[in-house]
Design an enzyme around this catalytic site. Sequence first.
Site, mmCIF file in Angstrom:
data_model
loop_
_atom_site.group_PDB
_atom_site.id
_atom_site.type_symbol
_atom_site.label_atom_id
_atom_site.label_comp_id
_atom_site.label_asym_id
_atom_site.label_seq_id
_atom_site.Cartn_x
_atom_site.Cartn_y
_atom_site.Cartn_z
ATOM 1 C CE LYS A 1 -0.398 -0.048 5.047
ATOM 2 N NZ LYS A 1 -1.295 -0.109 6.212
ATOM 3 C CE1 TYR B 1 10.462 31.492 5.632
ATOM 4 C CE2 TYR B 1 11.002 29.165 5.333
ATOM 5 C CZ TYR B 1 10.589 30.384 4.819
ATOM 6 O OH TYR B 1 10.292 30.502 3.489
#
Length: 377
Positions: free
Chosen positions: A51, A272
Amino acid sequence: MDSDILVSRTRTVTPAQGATGYLTIDLAALGRNYRKLVSMLSPVRAGAVVKADAYGLGAERVSRTLYREGCRHFFVAQFVEALRLRPALAHDAQIFVLNGLQPGNEIACAEMGIVPVLNSLAQWRQWSAAARILNRCLPAVLQFDTGMSRLGFPQEERAELAAALRDGANVEILFIMSHLASADDMDSEQNGDQFAEMSRIADEFPGFDISFANSGGVFLGDAYHGVLARPGIALYGGAPNAGEKNPMEPVVSLDVAVVQTRTVPAGAKVGYGGAHVTQRETRLATIAAGYADGLPRCLGDRGAVYFNGTRLPIVGRVSMDSATVDITALPEGALTFGSLVEVLGRHQTLEDIAGDAGTISYEILTGLGDRYHRQYR
């Protein structure tokens, strides 16, 4: 004239030449991991959970490799994944949809030869109705909730399901299954609780084969194996049991290019929010991968990359497309524009990065973005 030359040159550029990160998937190691699990499980069969695009590594390539190793049972989560995978595998390979089907997909599923895992009476009724419409018996798997409270028939639906099975000759049950919630912790009491509940279910629904073990469950012992195990993370080199030495071979390595280097003085703010402030003159390198590429934002001031075996701390917040590392520990000029640093490889495992990020190896592996150049060995 110059523009014609530029266009001509652009057409010759390959994805590998344009890449700033290289994700290598070792299919030979994948095959050896599968064979190791097969040897531990024998004579129990080993399927494969593919998956989420085989945990981000490419479901088609991974599944074909495992098919060559003898795997014939492949598990995805969603019907759309099964549709994509079906053309890549021979007809004797069975594809199972763990989440079952959304209403309206039953006929297409049946016509494609895909097997749903039924988790509720609602899904049972939809599949049984499709069998009546097609006037043929359709295969399915029944999943039971044994204590995870996620997917599977709950206890209150079992009596009605048993009655439906007695009347439901148009659905062939291939096996019954459940999912272990704490198999990565070999000492967890939940493993024994779920095993006891699965045993009670087997008594209520006699005559059906059982699939129970995931990657961690393979290592819990023969009693947990059933007739078909469903390993996932262990195939891809992740540790199946937390806190234990990883018995699996690494399958994935990741190298990322340096975009720029610089030297900054003490007191310089990095990233940041100025979240990191240098304490001394520091040499920095910006690498071309960020949280859009699977490096969690929280790795800033916690994680690292490596260059020739030297640990290079990530400093400041990880950005969307880049991260900054402290390269002061390297000889000056050793790492420059275009150099590759190791994110995953000999010196740093999936578990290492996951530990630094406060998460699990599954999240790191499935989060690796599609901007890396993927190369299969």
